[in-house]
Design a protein around this motif. Structure first.
Motif, mmCIF file in Angstrom:
data_model
loop_
_atom_site.group_PDB
_atom_site.id
_atom_site.type_symbol
_atom_site.label_atom_id
_atom_site.label_comp_id
_atom_site.label_asym_id
_atom_site.label_seq_id
_atom_site.Cartn_x
_atom_site.Cartn_y
_atom_site.Cartn_z
ATOM 1 N N PHE A 64 0.849 -1.333 0.019
ATOM 2 C CA PHE A 64 0.025 0.007 -0.076
ATOM 3 C C PHE A 64 1.022 1.361 -0.002
ATOM 4 C CE2 PHE A 64 -3.410 -2.928 1.582
ATOM 5 C CZ PHE A 64 -4.576 -2.373 0.504
ATOM 6 N N THR A 65 1.982 1.386 0.681
ATOM 7 C CA THR A 65 2.975 2.452 0.779
ATOM 8 C C THR A 65 3.771 2.813 -0.300
ATOM 9 O OG1 THR A 65 4.414 1.354 2.213
ATOM 10 C CG2 THR A 65 2.784 2.533 3.191
ATOM 11 N N SER A 66 4.184 1.689 -1.274
ATOM 12 C CA SER A 66 5.076 1.863 -2.179
ATOM 13 C C SER A 66 4.514 1.677 -3.509
ATOM 14 C CB SER A 66 6.179 0.426 -1.755
ATOM 15 O OG SER A 66 6.952 0.792 -0.581
ATOM 16 N N PHE A 67 3.837 1.018 -3.783
ATOM 17 C CA PHE A 67 3.092 0.868 -4.889
ATOM 18 C C PHE A 67 1.643 1.288 -5.493
ATOM 19 C CE2 PHE A 67 6.079 -2.698 -3.687
ATOM 20 C CZ PHE A 67 6.799 -2.601 -4.622
ATOM 21 N N VAL A 68 1.064 1.946 -4.463
ATOM 22 C CA VAL A 68 -0.238 2.501 -4.716
ATOM 23 C C VAL A 68 0.117 3.927 -4.858
ATOM 24 C CG1 VAL A 68 -2.660 3.045 -3.868
ATOM 25 C CG2 VAL A 68 -1.322 0.750 -3.600
ATOM 26 N N GLY A 69 -0.245 4.788 -5.943
ATOM 27 C CA GLY A 69 -0.535 6.251 -6.028
ATOM 28 C C GLY A 69 -1.442 6.909 -4.978
ATOM 29 N N PRO A 70 -1.177 8.143 -5.023
ATOM 30 C CA PRO A 70 -2.143 9.048 -3.807
ATOM 31 C C PRO A 70 -3.349 9.270 -4.493
ATOM 32 C CG PRO A 70 -0.189 10.345 -4.914
ATOM 33 C CD PRO A 70 0.033 9.036 -5.304
ATOM 34 N N ASP A 71 -3.612 9.180 -5.749
ATOM 35 C CA ASP A 71 -5.018 9.455 -6.089
ATOM 36 C C ASP A 71 -5.740 8.200 -6.596
ATOM 37 O OD1 ASP A 71 -3.186 8.363 -8.085
ATOM 38 O OD2 ASP A 71 -4.227 9.360 -9.980
ATOM 39 N N THR A 72 -5.407 7.001 -6.004
ATOM 40 C CA THR A 72 -5.881 5.838 -6.306
ATOM 41 C C THR A 72 -7.135 5.651 -5.121
ATOM 42 O OG1 THR A 72 -3.914 4.909 -6.906
ATOM 43 C CG2 THR A 72 -5.738 3.098 -6.664
ATOM 44 N N SER A 73 -8.205 5.289 -5.570
ATOM 45 C CA SER A 73 -9.249 4.957 -4.555
ATOM 46 C C SER A 73 -9.254 3.889 -3.828
ATOM 47 C CB SER A 73 -10.706 4.864 -5.548
ATOM 48 O OG SER A 73 -10.727 3.435 -6.129
ATOM 49 N N SER A 74 -9.651 3.796 -2.527
ATOM 50 C CA SER A 74 -9.339 2.608 -1.593
ATOM 51 C C SER A 74 -9.816 1.287 -2.176
ATOM 52 C CB SER A 74 -10.096 2.744 -0.467
ATOM 53 O OG SER A 74 -9.628 3.810 0.525
ATOM 54 N N LEU A 75 -11.075 1.250 -2.963
ATOM 55 C CA LEU A 75 -11.573 0.141 -3.388
ATOM 56 C C LEU A 75 -10.501 -0.506 -4.671
ATOM 57 C CD1 LEU A 75 -13.692 -2.163 -3.825
ATOM 58 C CD2 LEU A 75 -14.937 -0.498 -5.429
ATOM 59 N N HIS A 76 -10.117 0.537 -5.270
ATOM 60 C CA HIS A 76 -9.239 -0.011 -6.568
ATOM 61 C C HIS A 76 -7.846 -0.698 -5.946
ATOM 62 C CE1 HIS A 76 -7.340 -0.093 -10.652
ATOM 63 N NE2 HIS A 76 -6.200 0.808 -10.166
ATOM 64 N N ALA A 77 -7.243 0.195 -5.026
ATOM 65 C CA ALA A 77 -6.064 -0.202 -4.636
ATOM 66 C C ALA A 77 -5.964 -1.650 -3.775
ATOM 67 C CB ALA A 77 -5.534 0.972 -3.691
ATOM 68 N N THR A 78 -7.163 -1.639 -2.911
ATOM 69 C CA THR A 78 -7.298 -2.918 -2.267
ATOM 70 C C THR A 78 -7.652 -4.074 -3.201
ATOM 71 O OG1 THR A 78 -8.285 -1.495 -0.321
ATOM 72 C CG2 THR A 78 -8.513 -4.050 -0.034
ATOM 73 N N ALA A 79 -8.495 -3.854 -4.083
ATOM 74 C CA ALA A 79 -8.955 -4.941 -4.841
ATOM 75 C C ALA A 79 -7.589 -5.550 -5.617
ATOM 76 C CB ALA A 79 -10.008 -4.581 -5.871
ATOM 77 N N THR A 80 -6.881 -4.532 -6.132
ATOM 78 C CA THR A 80 -5.655 -4.920 -7.108
ATOM 79 C C THR A 80 -4.686 -5.468 -6.272
ATOM 80 O OG1 THR A 80 -5.967 -2.802 -8.501
ATOM 81 C CG2 THR A 80 -3.894 -3.973 -8.524
ATOM 82 N N ILE A 81 -4.261 -5.176 -4.932
ATOM 83 C CA ILE A 81 -3.424 -5.894 -4.270
ATOM 84 C C ILE A 81 -3.853 -7.074 -3.678
ATOM 85 C CG2 ILE A 81 -2.307 -5.746 -1.894
ATOM 86 C CD1 ILE A 81 -1.871 -2.651 -2.506
ATOM 87 N N ALA A 82 -5.187 -7.294 -3.338
ATOM 88 C CA ALA A 82 -5.659 -8.457 -2.995
ATOM 89 C C ALA A 82 -5.562 -9.556 -4.271
ATOM 90 C CB ALA A 82 -7.236 -8.189 -2.518
ATOM 91 N N ALA A 83 -5.907 -8.902 -5.533
ATOM 92 C CA ALA A 83 -5.853 -9.910 -6.409
ATOM 93 C C ALA A 83 -4.326 -10.475 -6.951
ATOM 94 C CB ALA A 83 -6.451 -9.302 -7.777
#
Length: 200
Positions: free
Chosen positions: A127-146
């Motif tokens: 979450f801290t190194s690969f997610v951009g600041p403009d990314t929604s929580s749902l998009h970031a979480t779903a991508t990392i989870a997948a």
């Protein structure tokens, strides 16, 4: 940037594919009970990581900043559990007949990652190194989870298979004790590395 998927996938594969508490437990389970009997445990381990990812993506990191003491305590409680698990691995004997024991099931696998400091460090790093600041929580979480789900489905069974193969070679020999103590020691070392080596 939203989520750097390719970079995170490489990071995730390197973390999931290398020795750690979960993989040592998987290898020991495969060595003791074989691939088929260990599959429910694998399923639990894979899905257990999702129990961390989704709460983390929807505010747990902010909570950790507000109450850091709680999370420090949980970190050491988790480490104590993994060290206890390492003790169990070290005393496991492959030479015993498989019928004398029962393989850990889905529920046992489900709690491995929530109590695994390496898993927490990996997810926080995602979450801290690969997610951009403009990314929604749902998009970031779903991508990392997948990404983590795919990596686990591909790599965790390999540790079970490796354990099964090793058991055929060392079960009942003088090397069995050394192997199980080595697996236990590697598990402890991986926890200590996360606790003290990275400062997480």
């Amino acid at each position: 940037m939203s989520v750097a998927v390719a970079s995170f996938a490489i990071f995730a594969a390197s973390q999931i594919g290398t020795p750690g508490p979960a993989n040592m437990a998987l290898m020991a389970t495969g060595a003791r009970f074989g691939l088929r009997a260990a599959l429910p445990f694998v399923a639990g381990v894979v899905l257990g990581k999702q129990l961390i990812i989704w709460p983390m993506g929807f505010g747990l990191m902010e909570l950790s900043e507000a109450a850091p003491g709680v999370f420090v305590a949980l970190k050491y409680i988790s480490a104590a559990y993994i060290i206890w698990l390492s003790w169990k691995i070290a005393h496991m004997r492959l030479g015993q007949r498989r019928e004398t024991g029962k393989a850990p099931g889905f529920a046992a696998g489900l709690i491995v990652h929530p109590l695994n400091p390496k898993a927490w460090a990996m997810i926080i790093g995602g979450f801290t190194s690969f997610v951009g600041p403009d990314t929604s929580s749902l998009h970031a979480t779903a991508t990392i989870a997948a990404v983590l789900l795919v990596c686990q489905l591909l790599l965790h069974p390999l540790w079970i298979i490796a354990g099964t193969a090793i058991a055929r070679s060392v079960a009942g020999t003088v090397w069995e004790t050394y192997l199980m103590w080595t697996l236990g020691a590697l598990t402890v070392a991986s926890v200590l590395f996360v606790l003290f080596g990275r400062g997480t």
